[in-house]
Scaffold this active site. Structure first.
Site, PDB file in Angstrom:
ATOM      1  N   CYS A 105       4.596  -7.618   5.520  1.00  0.00           N
ATOM      2  CA  CYS A 105       5.343  -6.747   4.602  1.00  0.00           C
ATOM      3  C   CYS A 105       5.813  -7.486   3.341  1.00  0.00           C
ATOM      4  O   CYS A 105       6.140  -6.849   2.336  1.00  0.00           O
ATOM      5  CB  CYS A 105       6.527  -6.109   5.319  1.00  0.00           C
ATOM      6  SG  CYS A 105       6.025  -5.097   6.717  1.00  0.00           S
TER       7      CYS A 105
ATOM      8  N   ASN B 279       7.295   3.025   6.375  1.00  0.00           N
ATOM      9  CA  ASN B 279       7.054   1.609   6.071  1.00  0.00           C
ATOM     10  C   ASN B 279       5.545   1.402   5.889  1.00  0.00           C
ATOM     11  O   ASN B 279       4.790   1.476   6.856  1.00  0.00           O
ATOM     12  CB  ASN B 279       7.588   0.749   7.218  1.00  0.00           C
ATOM     13  CG  ASN B 279       7.375  -0.750   6.987  1.00  0.00           C
ATOM     14  OD1 ASN B 279       6.646  -1.147   6.089  1.00  0.00           O
ATOM     15  ND2 ASN B 279       8.010  -1.569   7.800  1.00  0.00           N
TER      16      ASN B 279
ATOM     17  N   HIS C 150      11.481  -3.912  -0.153  1.00  0.00           N
ATOM     18  CA  HIS C 150      10.510  -3.407   0.823  1.00  0.00           C
ATOM     19  C   HIS C 150      11.124  -2.196   1.529  1.00  0.00           C
ATOM     20  O   HIS C 150      12.295  -2.225   1.929  1.00  0.00           O
ATOM     21  CB  HIS C 150      10.202  -4.517   1.831  1.00  0.00           C
ATOM     22  CG  HIS C 150       9.396  -4.040   2.984  1.00  0.00           C
ATOM     23  ND1 HIS C 150       8.270  -3.253   2.833  1.00  0.00           N
ATOM     24  CD2 HIS C 150       9.546  -4.220   4.329  1.00  0.00           C
ATOM     25  CE1 HIS C 150       7.776  -2.982   4.029  1.00  0.00           C
ATOM     26  NE2 HIS C 150       8.534  -3.554   4.949  1.00  0.00           N
TER      27      HIS C 150
HETATM   28  N1  COA Z   1      12.635   8.459  19.186  1.00  0.00           N
HETATM   29  C1  COA Z   1      13.663   8.708  20.010  1.00  0.00           C
HETATM   30  N2  COA Z   1      14.292   7.753  20.704  1.00  0.00           N
HETATM   31  C2  COA Z   1      13.843   6.508  20.576  1.00  0.00           C
HETATM   32  C3  COA Z   1      12.780   6.179  19.746  1.00  0.00           C
HETATM   33  C4  COA Z   1      12.161   7.206  19.043  1.00  0.00           C
HETATM   34  N3  COA Z   1      11.114   7.020  18.202  1.00  0.00           N
HETATM   35  N4  COA Z   1      12.578   4.849  19.802  1.00  0.00           N
HETATM   36  C5  COA Z   1      13.494   4.348  20.634  1.00  0.00           C
HETATM   37  N5  COA Z   1      14.269   5.351  21.098  1.00  0.00           N
HETATM   38  C6  COA Z   1      15.394   5.284  22.037  1.00  0.00           C
HETATM   39  C7  COA Z   1      15.355   4.024  22.875  1.00  0.00           C
HETATM   40  O1  COA Z   1      14.547   4.251  24.001  1.00  0.00           O
HETATM   41  C8  COA Z   1      16.818   3.859  23.220  1.00  0.00           C
HETATM   42  O2  COA Z   1      17.138   4.751  24.265  1.00  0.00           O
HETATM   43  P1  COA Z   1      18.097   4.274  25.464  1.00  0.00           P
HETATM   44  O3  COA Z   1      19.425   3.943  24.792  1.00  0.00           O
HETATM   45  O4  COA Z   1      18.151   5.463  26.349  1.00  0.00           O
HETATM   46  O5  COA Z   1      17.443   3.080  26.048  1.00  0.00           O
HETATM   47  C9  COA Z   1      17.538   4.343  21.980  1.00  0.00           C
HETATM   48  O6  COA Z   1      16.582   5.154  21.269  1.00  0.00           O
HETATM   49  C10 COA Z   1      18.040   3.247  21.097  1.00  0.00           C
HETATM   50  O7  COA Z   1      16.998   2.311  20.913  1.00  0.00           O
HETATM   51  P2  COA Z   1      17.246   1.002  20.111  1.00  0.00           P
HETATM   52  O8  COA Z   1      15.994   0.183  20.149  1.00  0.00           O
HETATM   53  O9  COA Z   1      18.532   0.382  20.555  1.00  0.00           O
HETATM   54  O10 COA Z   1      17.435   1.598  18.659  1.00  0.00           O
HETATM   55  P3  COA Z   1      17.962   0.872  17.373  1.00  0.00           P
HETATM   56  O11 COA Z   1      19.258   1.462  16.986  1.00  0.00           O
HETATM   57  O12 COA Z   1      17.852  -0.623  17.439  1.00  0.00           O
HETATM   58  O13 COA Z   1      16.883   1.355  16.311  1.00  0.00           O
HETATM   59  C11 COA Z   1      14.943   0.642  15.136  1.00  0.00           C
HETATM   60  C12 COA Z   1      15.517   1.013  16.468  1.00  0.00           C
HETATM   61  C13 COA Z   1      13.497   0.223  15.330  1.00  0.00           C
HETATM   62  C14 COA Z   1      14.977   1.852  14.201  1.00  0.00           C
HETATM   63  C15 COA Z   1      15.781  -0.516  14.504  1.00  0.00           C
HETATM   64  O14 COA Z   1      15.931  -1.549  15.430  1.00  0.00           O
HETATM   65  C16 COA Z   1      15.140  -1.036  13.256  1.00  0.00           C
HETATM   66  O15 COA Z   1      15.099  -0.367  12.259  1.00  0.00           O
HETATM   67  N6  COA Z   1      14.681  -2.307  13.270  1.00  0.00           N
HETATM   68  C17 COA Z   1      14.007  -2.888  12.150  1.00  0.00           C
HETATM   69  C18 COA Z   1      12.587  -2.431  12.175  1.00  0.00           C
HETATM   70  C19 COA Z   1      11.867  -2.739  10.915  1.00  0.00           C
HETATM   71  O16 COA Z   1      12.306  -2.384   9.866  1.00  0.00           O
HETATM   72  N7  COA Z   1      10.706  -3.380  11.045  1.00  0.00           N
HETATM   73  C20 COA Z   1       9.838  -3.672   9.985  1.00  0.00           C
HETATM   74  C21 COA Z   1      10.322  -4.858   9.193  1.00  0.00           C
HETATM   75  S1  COA Z   1       9.098  -5.314   8.036  1.00  0.00           S
END
Ligand code: COA
Length: 325
Positions: free
Chosen positions: A115, A282, A252
């Site tokens: 990215c 993204n 980004h």
């Molecule tokens: N839809 C619905 N629920 C989802 C889901 C989806 N697409 N993906 C995960 N969940 C659920 C999980 O299973 C979890 O459920 P649980 O509490 O029952 O176990 C809950 O949502 C929370 O998951 P979690 O992983 O703790 O969410 P989060 O608040 O960390 O958000 C991201 C997840 C990926 C959005 C976040 O971590 C993020 O934005 N990270 C950076 C990613 C990024 O930008 N990457 C590219 C960088 S170049």
């Protein structure tokens, strides 16, 4: 005393024809519009179909940038394509774009910094242009991440989209001050200790397969907000500028919460932040040139504006560049 500067003289972008909303995605993936919007700010993404490859999108964006600059293929002597989703292991996507546009002189290569690829590509092109090794560069970010997603993994597949963007950089004389147009500073970093937090679990030299994207979302989030501000501060310090001098911050486009937290930490006003993650998702190395093209076309980014671009990607890799538009 005059010095060479890499000045942006044109821009363009390209998106696949199919736009997929969160609601449509939720018909096949166990997710919801609410969850995706709250966690990421993403409302829709464009996904490529048959024939819409990385080089096809990249060539469309590059051609648009060339037209916007009022230049012809004969005017370009460097093509850099930032991508992690090349059409083939080799030859490079950049050479395919070169051929598609009818550019027969100069040289072309791909650059892989996930990215952060477009920021790396701008910094790299700047070195070739300001050293006199090339005169005009097409800098492209093009990706088809939909082809490396695990569509059974809802924690990653809802986050990404496909697309391409490009700019033309031209070596022009400047005065060596921050009033010059062009790339004024850039700062690149990487730290391979984090390589297993965002990666693809295959490749030509290991499994012999393409593999799928894997991510520890929380750790990426924490690093993105906590650490990447160093490269932005480097660019400010190198030029004696501050957040107040910026006209536009074009980071980004991975996640609205990451972008806003970074801007707040740096003291960059929210109304200077260009946000397109809602409409593109993204798109990895394509996200910044896509966002630049949106903000240029809607009249926000104008000649003379001071623009900071910044990105973080797998590796981790990260970087920033300060550009007088
Ligand atoms: N839809 C619905 N629920 C989802 C889901 C989806 N697409 N993906 C995960 N969940 C659920 C999980 O299973 C979890 O459920 P649980 O509490 O029952 O176990 C809950 O949502 C929370 O998951 P979690 O992983 O703790 O969410 P989060 O608040 O960390 O958000 C991201 C997840 C990926 C959005 C976040 O971590 C993020 O934005 N990270 C950076 C990613 C990024 O930008 N990457 C590219 C960088 S170049």
């Amino acid at each position: 005393m005059t010095i060479l500067r890499s000045v942006v003289v044109g821009g363009g972008s390209a998106l696949p024809s199919r736009c997929v909303s969160n609601a449509t995605l939720a018909e096949t993936v166990d997710t919801s519009d609410d969850w995706i919007v709250q966690r990421t700010g993403i409302r829709q993404r464009y996904l490529c179909g048959p024939g819409e490859t990385t080089s096809v999108l990249g060539a469309r964006a590059a051609r648009a940038a060339l037209d916007d600059a009022g230049l012809t293929p004969n005017d370009i002597d460097l093509v850099i394509c930032a991508t992690s989703t090349p059409d083939h292991t080799f030859p490079s996507t950049a050479t395919q774009i070169q051929a598609a546009l009818g550019i027969h002189q100069g040289f072309a290569f791909d650059l892989q910094a996930v990215c952060a690829g477009f920021v790396y590509a701008v910094a790299t092109a700047d070195k070739f242009l300001t050293s006199g090794s090339a005169r005009r560069a097409l800098v492209v970010g093009a990706e088809t991440f939909s082809r490396i997603l695990d569509w059974e993994d809802r924690t990653t597949c809802v986050l990404f989209g496909d697309g391409a963007g490009a700019i033309v950089l031209e070596a022009q004389d400047g005065q060596g001050t921050i009033a010059d147009r062009g790339v004024l500073a850039s700062s690149l970093r990487s730290d391979g200790r984090h390589r297993d937090k965002l990666y693809v679990d295959g490749g030509p030299g290991s499994t012999g397969t393409t593999g799928h994207l894997r991510m520890s979302g929380k750790e990426v989030f924490r690093f993105a907000v906590g650490s990447v501000t160093d490269v932005i501060l480097d660019a400010f310090n190198a030029t004696g500028t501050t957040a107040d001098d910026l006209d536009w911050f074009v980071p980004h486009q991975a996640n609205r919460r990451i972008i806003e937290a970074s801007a707040d930490k740096l003291g960059i006003a929210r109304d200077k932040v260009v946000l397109t993650v809602d409409r593109h998702g993204n798109t990895s190395a394509a996200s910044i040139p896509l966002a630049l093209d949106v903000a240029r076309k809607d009249g926000r980014i104008k000649h003379g504006d001071l623009v900071m671009i910044e990105a973080i990607g797998g590796g981790f890799t990260w970087g920033a560049a300060l550009i007088r538009w």
